[in-house]
Structures are given as C-alpha cells and as structure tokens.
Design an enzyme around this catalytic site. Structure first.
Site, PDB file in Angstrom:
ATOM      1  CE  LYS A  76      -0.412   1.663   8.487  1.00 52.07           C
ATOM      2  NZ  LYS A  76      -0.783   2.858   8.695  1.00 52.07           N
ATOM      3  CB  SER A 151       0.157   4.488   4.826  1.00 53.32           C
ATOM      4  OG  SER A 151      -0.378   5.146   6.462  1.00 53.32           O
ATOM      5  CB  SER A 175      -2.244   6.846   8.089  1.00 51.29           C
ATOM      6  OG  SER A 175      -2.012   7.020   6.691  1.00 51.29           O
TER       7      SER A 175
HETATM    8  N1  GLN Z   1      -1.104  10.409   3.678  1.00 47.41           N
HETATM    9  C1  GLN Z   1      -0.212  11.707   4.603  1.00 47.41           C
HETATM   10  C2  GLN Z   1       1.263  11.118   4.363  1.00 47.41           C
HETATM   11  O1  GLN Z   1       1.369  10.838   2.966  1.00 47.41           O
HETATM   12  C3  GLN Z   1      -0.198  10.804   5.930  1.00 47.41           C
HETATM   13  C4  GLN Z   1       0.376   9.743   6.451  1.00 47.41           C
HETATM   14  C5  GLN Z   1      -0.305   8.619   7.649  1.00 47.41           C
HETATM   15  O2  GLN Z   1      -0.983   9.265   8.707  1.00 47.41           O
HETATM   16  N2  GLN Z   1       0.298   7.986   8.544  1.00 47.41           N
HETATM   17  O3  GLN Z   1       2.198  11.717   4.538  1.00 47.41           O
END
Ligand code: GLN
Length: 486
Positions: A76, A151, A175
């Site tokens: 990532k 994400s 994410s």
């Molecule tokens: N979708 C969640 C957010 O927008 C979690 C994102 C994540 O786990 N980095 O914060």
C-alpha cells in the site's frame, strides 16, 4: 502461477520450475495489461522489480532462501519505500521519496520478497471507496463500474485481479477488511501493536495497524509471520515472542464457540449479505462449531466515536505537512503563513480537509471535554462489550460490511452514508482487537460478500485456523473476478 498460493509459488521456485525473474515478469505483464483499467497501482518500477528478482534467484542458488525469497508482493502506498515514491494517495506527497524503508517493507525485503510496486489508496487512508485518492479511484475487478472499497482498495483490487500474489494494507477503521470483502479476497487486521507502524504514514496513531491481503487464510498466516514482530522504533510495538501462525491452520472446529452479535444482523444489512453470512455460519456449525447469540450493545456508538477520535488524531498527525518538511509546496505565496495556507489548501483533498477541521474542532478549548474526552470514555465501553462477549465465545462472526461493492460516485456526496459502510469494521480497532475478512459467497448481482471473524487480543492463529477450515470446505476464495479473467 498467477492463481497459485504462496506455498505453491514457493515450491515452484524451490524446484526451479520457474525463476523469480520469470515469475516477476509474469506479474508485471499482468499489471501492464490491467492497470490502465483498474488503477490498482500508483507506482510500478519494472527495472527495480526485475533486479530484485534476479538477486532473489542468486540468493536461492546460493542456498540461503528465506520464507518469501523470489515471491512478488505489493505495498500500500502508505508504507515508506526508499528510492520509490510514497504518495499516500495525496497530492501533498505526490513527489515524495522517503529516505528510509518502513519496518514492514524491511521485513519483506529481508524475507526475500520482490517489490512489484505501490498500491492505490484513499488519500491518507481516509475513505471507504478509494475515491478520495489524488490519483483517481482504483476499480473493482468484479465490475469496473464499482468501487473496490477502501482505503486499501488498490491492494485488494490488485490481489483480486491476480496482479500480485499478496499485498500489504493498513486498517484504522476497516481499511483492510472492507476492501477485502468488496473485492472477494482475504484480509487480516492484526491486534494493535503486533505490526510496527514505523514508516507507515500516520493517520490515527492509536488505531492504525498494518496487515496482509491475499487469496487465502493460509497465505495470510505466512505473510503475518513476516510482518509481525517487535520494533523499538514504534513506541506501541508489542514485545512478544514470534509466533508460528500456521501451526493451528488445520485444527478441527469441533467445540469452537462462535458468537453472533445481534447488533450485526439487524436492519440495514443487504439481503444478499445476510444470506451469504448465514450460510457461512452454517458451514462452521457443520464442522462442529457451536453458535450462540452475543451482544455488543454499544455498536451504534462506534461510528460517531471513531469520527471524533480518528479526525482528532489526524489533525495532529497531518500538521507536519507544512510545505517545509515533506512533499508539495505552493509555487506562489506572500509570507510564511501564506505559504502554509496555500500549500495545505492545494495539497490536501476535500475529505482530508474535512477531517482536519473536525479534529481541530473537537480538540479545541471548550469542546475537548464534550467531544474528545467523551469519545474516549465510549471507546472504553466498546472495548468492554467485546471483553464480555469473549468471556462466552472464542470468536465473533458477522458480516464485514453491510453491503457489497457500490457504484463509483454513489456515496461520494454524502460522507455520513460513506462512514456508515464501516459500521461493522470500526469497533475492532477501537478496542485494538484483531479481525479478518474472507469471501463467503456472492449476492444476486454476482458480487462478493465478506465474512468477518474477530477474536480476543493476539488470537490471530485461532482466527486464521477458523478461516482456513472454512476455506478448505468452500471455494469462494478461489473464484476469479469476471472483469479480470485469467
Ligand atoms: N473508512 C474509514 C475512514 O474513512 C476507515 C479507513 C481506514 O481504516 N483507514 O476513516
């Protein structure tokens, strides 16, 4: 080989059925063929990958192969990589080359893995659909009109489309697990502190945790062995003896107590998700598991608590992006303050700015007690819910996400709708607990559904065992997406 497990790839390399250079070429060609449509990778450096592959072949020939020697992986784009861009999906870091490797990147390099490239992601990991990426959204290989989740959407899409055998991700509120579910792959968020955050661009430090995405639980176990381990450079890294996460993979499930939280099966669950998760629970029962209803009564507070705490931490963490130390700097400005303002106005996207504003607000004098302190107290209650549940069961099972993949743009105008997609993944990181998602079927649109398994602290081996036994009896995880045929 594109569809092979890590142990099959490893065996093929060991018997010289294929060289790492050939294998790496195969995946690079696949990336070249699909990435224009899927946008799963932000950066690919073919020369570098092939040089690493040749070095891995030499290492193997010299008889000093390690667990992943010669196996390609992707990171990532939140993990710092020396000599290769680390953008974090942001314009702010679009030109940033880190002078050092993240701990996780070092661990993979030491295990002999070949770096294929850096995967697309929501900007600073803020999002559930990959649409906040400065580089455009990655797309779902099951249907390119749909989001891959986020994400870590690029990582999940890349594994699903067989552009890489495995990828890393990070999970702050879901994410790893949510994109794994939406793309039909397996993903594990370890216990907080198990995987070092050193060199992982910080979003919400008390929640962020790196973990693997792959095609199966058995692959996740191998990858976790590479990623986990104490690192003095992360003050929250846990000192524990290294574990063999594959030791229990085949353990029978007879007598396993599986808790089904009633709050995870209420209204708002898509019928296709409910059906597939229900079937998966029945498969666990067929293998001798005992299911019981448990309650996590504060589940409804998790999203609001998270959207106070995560932005609070983000507003502090992102203050370092000032145009002086990292990345983007506005081309024109009047004085120092104007330089900061223009740099941050230009460098950050709308979602990141929204979080910085919310975070600054909840931490400000007069609101700190009303919001931030209150949210910390509720966070404790959420953790206590889990503790009470784990007194009665060994693992908790439920849906990873209330829906399957949705259309690009469907939720981007309504942040609260987007936030609610993480309702089942946000509680575990608030409590610091491990969780994983594995494919458990398809809805009537043919889209993958994820089964989430959560366990007590450091129960990764048990979670992987349950997931592996399930995958021995089913083949959902082996299906190849229709928009990325082999
Ligand atoms: N979708 C969640 C957010 O927008 C979690 C994102 C994540 O786990 N980095 O914060």
């Amino acid at each position: 080989m594109l569809n092979a497990s890590l142990s099959e790839i490893s065996a093929a390399l060991a018997t010289k059925a294929i060289s790492s250079a050939e294998l790496t070429r195969l995946f690079l060609d696949r990336i070249r063929a699909l990435n224009h449509a899927l946008n799963a990778f932000i950066t690919v450096d073919e020369e570098r990958s092939l040089a690493e592959a040749r070095a891995a072949d030499a290492r193997r020939a010299a008889g000093s192969a390690a667990a992943l020697t010669g196996i390609p992986v992707a990171h990532k784009d939140i993990f710092c990589t020396r000599g290769m861009l680390t953008t974090c999906g942001s314009r702010m870091l679009a030109n940033y080359v880190s002078p050092y490797d993240a701990h996780v990147v070092e661990r993979f390099a030491r295990a002999g893995a070949v770096l294929l490239g850096k995967c697309n992601m929501d900007e600073f990991a803020m999002g559930s659909s990959n649409e906040t990426s400065h580089f455009g959204p990655a797309r779902n290989p099951w249907d390119r009109r749909l989001v891959p989740g986020g994400s870590s959407g690029g990582s999940a899409a890349a594994v699903a489309a067989r552009m890489t055998p495995a990828a890393t991700g990070t999970d702050t509120g879901g994410s790893i697990r949510q994109p794994a579910a939406l793309c039909g792959v397996s993903g594990l968020k370890p216990t907080y502190g198990l995987v070092s955050r050193y060199g992982m661009v910080a979003f919400a430090s008390s929640l962020d945790q790196g973990g693997p995405l792959a095609k199966s639980a058995a692959d996740l176990a191998l990858l976790l062995e590479v990623m986990a381990g104490f690192d003095a450079r992360d003050s929250t890294s846990v000192e524990r003896a290294p574990e063999d996460y594959r030791r229990d993979l085949d353990r029978p499930l007879a007598g396993l107590r599986v808790g089904l939280p009633k709050e995870y099966f209420g209204d708002g669950l898509e019928p296709g998700v409910r059906r597939a998760v229900g079937e998966a629970v029945r498969e666990l029962e067929r293998q001798g598991a005992i299911t019981l209803e448990v309650s996590l009564p504060n589940t409804g507070l998790a999203v609001p608590v998270y959207y106070v705490l995560a932005p609070a931490e983000a507003s502090s963490n992102l203050s370092r992006f000032d145009g002086v130390r990292y990345g983007h700097r506005a081309a024109q400005y009047d004085d120092l303050l104007d330089m900061y303002c223009r740099t941050r106005a230009e460098g950050f996207g709308a979602e990141v700015k929204r979080r910085i504003l919310i975070g600054t607000y909840v931490l400000s004098h007069g609101y700190y007690d009303a919001y931030y302190v209150q949210a910390q107290k509720l966070r404790r209650l959420i953790a206590q819910d889990f503790a009470a549940a784990f007194a009665r069961c060994d693992v908790i099972a439920g849906p990873t996400s209330p829906s399957t993949a949705f259309a690009l743009g469907a939720k981007s105008d309504d942040p609260v709708q987007m936030y609610l997609n993480d309702i089942f993944t946000i509680p575990a990181p608030l409590a610091g607990l491990p969780g994983l998602s594995i494919p458990c079927g398809f809805d009537d649109k043919g889209l993958p559904v994820g089964l989430q398994l959560m366990g007590d602290y450091f129960s990764e081996a048990r979670l992987l065992n349950v997931a592996h036994r399930y995958q021995q009896a089913t083949d959902w995880h082996a299906r190849v997406p229709k928009d990325a045929p082999l």
